[in-house]
Design a protein around this motif. Structure first.
Motif, PDB file in Angstrom:
ATOM      1  N   TYR A  80       0.831  -1.213   0.000  1.00 51.53           N
ATOM      2  CA  TYR A  80       0.000   0.000   0.000  1.00 51.53           C
ATOM      3  C   TYR A  80       0.868   1.266   0.000  1.00 51.53           C
ATOM      4  CZ  TYR A  80      -3.543   3.430   0.991  1.00 51.53           C
ATOM      5  OH  TYR A  80      -4.347   4.536   0.896  1.00 51.53           O
ATOM      6  N   GLY A  81       1.939   1.252   0.767  1.00 52.45           N
ATOM      7  CA  GLY A  81       2.842   2.415   0.817  1.00 52.45           C
ATOM      8  C   GLY A  81       3.408   2.737  -0.561  1.00 52.45           C
ATOM      9  N   VAL A  82       3.749   1.718  -1.316  1.00 52.34           N
ATOM     10  CA  VAL A  82       4.289   1.936  -2.668  1.00 52.34           C
ATOM     11  C   VAL A  82       3.220   2.571  -3.554  1.00 52.34           C
ATOM     12  CG1 VAL A  82       5.208   0.776  -4.720  1.00 52.34           C
ATOM     13  CG2 VAL A  82       5.959   0.070  -2.448  1.00 52.34           C
ATOM     14  N   TYR A 126       7.048 -12.139   3.444  1.00 51.50           N
ATOM     15  CA  TYR A 126       7.816 -10.910   3.196  1.00 51.50           C
ATOM     16  C   TYR A 126       8.057 -10.704   1.701  1.00 51.50           C
ATOM     17  CZ  TYR A 126      12.051  -8.322   2.138  1.00 51.50           C
ATOM     18  OH  TYR A 126      12.963  -7.490   1.534  1.00 51.50           O
ATOM     19  N   SER A 127       8.600 -11.741   1.035  1.00 47.16           N
ATOM     20  CA  SER A 127       8.954 -11.527  -0.378  1.00 47.16           C
ATOM     21  C   SER A 127       7.703 -11.328  -1.228  1.00 47.16           C
ATOM     22  CB  SER A 127       9.842 -12.652  -0.922  1.00 47.16           C
ATOM     23  OG  SER A 127       9.300 -13.914  -0.674  1.00 47.16           O
ATOM     24  N   ALA A 128       6.583 -11.925  -0.801  1.00 48.24           N
ATOM     25  CA  ALA A 128       5.330 -11.688  -1.538  1.00 48.24           C
ATOM     26  C   ALA A 128       4.900 -10.228  -1.398  1.00 48.24           C
ATOM     27  CB  ALA A 128       4.234 -12.613  -1.019  1.00 48.24           C
ATOM     28  N   SER A 129       5.157  -9.624  -0.225  1.00 48.95           N
ATOM     29  CA  SER A 129       4.782  -8.217  -0.057  1.00 48.95           C
ATOM     30  C   SER A 129       5.670  -7.327  -0.946  1.00 48.95           C
ATOM     31  CB  SER A 129       4.847  -7.785   1.422  1.00 48.95           C
ATOM     32  OG  SER A 129       6.184  -7.619   1.840  1.00 48.95           O
ATOM     33  N   LYS A 130       6.949  -7.655  -1.046  1.00 52.90           N
ATOM     34  CA  LYS A 130       7.825  -6.862  -1.922  1.00 52.90           C
ATOM     35  C   LYS A 130       7.434  -7.051  -3.388  1.00 52.90           C
ATOM     36  CE  LYS A 130      11.027  -4.666  -1.008  1.00 52.90           C
ATOM     37  NZ  LYS A 130      11.089  -3.198  -0.740  1.00 52.90           N
ATOM     38  N   ALA A 131       7.070  -8.274  -3.742  1.00 51.46           N
ATOM     39  CA  ALA A 131       6.644  -8.528  -5.121  1.00 51.46           C
ATOM     40  C   ALA A 131       5.357  -7.758  -5.413  1.00 51.46           C
ATOM     41  CB  ALA A 131       6.441 -10.024  -5.338  1.00 51.46           C
ATOM     42  N   GLY A 132       4.469  -7.678  -4.418  1.00 47.87           N
ATOM     43  CA  GLY A 132       3.224  -6.924  -4.586  1.00 47.87           C
ATOM     44  C   GLY A 132       3.509  -5.453  -4.878  1.00 47.87           C
ATOM     45  N   GLY A 133       4.490  -4.883  -4.179  1.00 43.08           N
ATOM     46  CA  GLY A 133       4.882  -3.488  -4.431  1.00 43.08           C
ATOM     47  C   GLY A 133       5.416  -3.335  -5.850  1.00 43.08           C
ATOM     48  N   LEU A 135       4.691  -5.088  -8.430  1.00 42.48           N
ATOM     49  CA  LEU A 135       3.612  -5.198  -9.427  1.00 42.48           C
ATOM     50  C   LEU A 135       2.821  -3.893  -9.515  1.00 42.48           C
ATOM     51  CD1 LEU A 135       2.440  -8.895  -8.930  1.00 42.48           C
ATOM     52  CD2 LEU A 135       3.926  -7.947 -10.704  1.00 42.48           C
ATOM     53  N   GLN A 136       2.693  -3.206  -8.388  1.00 40.23           N
ATOM     54  CA  GLN A 136       2.059  -1.877  -8.436  1.00 40.23           C
ATOM     55  C   GLN A 136       2.871  -0.948  -9.337  1.00 40.23           C
ATOM     56  OE1 GLN A 136      -0.849  -0.833  -7.091  1.00 40.23           O
ATOM     57  NE2 GLN A 136      -1.096  -2.974  -6.535  1.00 40.23           N
TER      58      GLN A 136
END
Ligand code: TYD
Length: 319
Positions: A80-82, A126-133, A135-136
């Protein structure tokens, strides 16, 4: 670039620490704002007030073990921050958005290396959250033409590293004569890069990278965890009785090996400078010297309760 001004926005979570920045904050070209990247009002207020042209996103929840216990804050900051930063870039038409990501988005590789065009296959919360950023960002580049660049860094080490990741966690424990928890047989492989080299790679990509591109920032320096631990034991004067084997999967998904090519950034004229083994030994010396920096951090309730909750109550003190 002596005329460059730097504006810092930092949430000062448990892993943030203003004393680390004290010398930089004395420089009149540096401004500091406390706050979260998820807060659009704060982000936009700063961009407007300071006339920011280039935004570099270092902000992240980044510890795999914490994300095993609670991943909500990771989604908040790393995804969300990204999104909030991207929206602000769009609104204020910034010249560049550089996002600091991680090689962990690729997932694990037994042989060979990942390149920037390898698929994203994260295995941990953790890595899924970074990957989510990431993709944004991909979507913001395609949909809105945001001038974004992504860097994917290897495992980083060096001074001022919060004592929760393998290297600073183990150094501080060994200095204190406490045992260190090695997951499994310690045969996992990580690619280590010194923080100064990592920072240099990010700066290089910021200045010379092409809009819309991703760059791996690594040192091609692969080590099994146990090799790293042996150097730490040597430098702190401890023997192998200080190793406490923790059965895997202590962590659940535990990636076996990270490895990536760095030719794309090398081709732009960047290469790392710090040799691993001597720089790791220097890092141990830094932690011996700067106990004033890390002792207050390991004495907090948050730190102690995380170590106890993750590694088990009897392990908190004497692992
Ligand atoms: P870490 O420094 O947490 O980084 P990452 O999970 O991003 O790679 O871990 C590096 C390696 O060290 C990883 O294989 C897990 C292992 N490790 C331990 O064996 N014990 C520990 O207490 C920690 C924190 C990590």
């Amino acid at each position: 670039m002596p005329e460059t001004r730097i504006v810092i926005l930092d949430a000062l979570t448990y892993a943030g620490n203003l004393t680390t920045l004290s010398e930089d904050l004395a420089d009149p070209r540096v401004r500091f704002y406390p706050g979260k990247i998820q807060d659009a009002t704060v982000v936009e207020g700063i961009l407007k007030a300071e006339g920011v042209t280039h935004l570099v996103n270092f902000a992240a929840e980044s510890h795999n073990d914490r994300a095993m216990m609670e991943a909500g804050s990771f989604i908040q900051t790393d995804v969300y921050g990204v999104y909030v930063l991207l929206e602000a870039c769009r609104k204020f038409k910034l010249s560049r958005f550089l996002h600091v990501s991680t090689d962990e988005v690729y997932g694990s590789i037994d042989q060979g290396d990942f390149s920037e065009s390898s698929p994203i296959e994260p295995n941990t919360p953790y890595s899924a959250s970074k990957a989510g950023g990431e993709l944004q960002i991909r979507a913001a580049i395609k949909a809105h033409g945001i001038p974004a660049v992504v860097t994917r860094g290897g495992n980083t080490y060096g001074p001022y590293h919060f004592p929760e990741k393998l290297i600073p966690f183990f150094i501080t424990r060994l200095i204190d004569g406490k045992r260190v928890p090695v997951y499994g047989d310690g045969s996992q492989v990580r690619e280590w890069i010194h923080c100064e080299d990592h920072a240099g790679g990010i700066l290089h990509a910021l200045l010379h990278g092409k809009d819309g591109e991703t760059y791996n920032v690594g040192d091609r320096n692969e080590r099994r965890n146990m090799e790293v631990v042996k150097i730490l034991l040597e430098e702190t004067g401890r023997d192998e009785s200080f190793i406490k084997a923790i059965p895997d999967p202590r962590r659940g998904a535990h990636d076996k090996r990270y490895s990536m090519t760095t030719e794309k950034l090398n081709a732009l004229g960047w290469s790392p400078q710090k040799p691993f083994e001597s720089s790791l030994r220097e890092t141990v010396a830094w932690y011996k010297e700067r106990q004033d920096w890390w002792r207050p951090l390991v004495a907090t309730d948050d730190y102690r309760s995380f170590v106890e909750a993750f590694y088990g109550p009897s392990l908190g003190e004497d692992l």
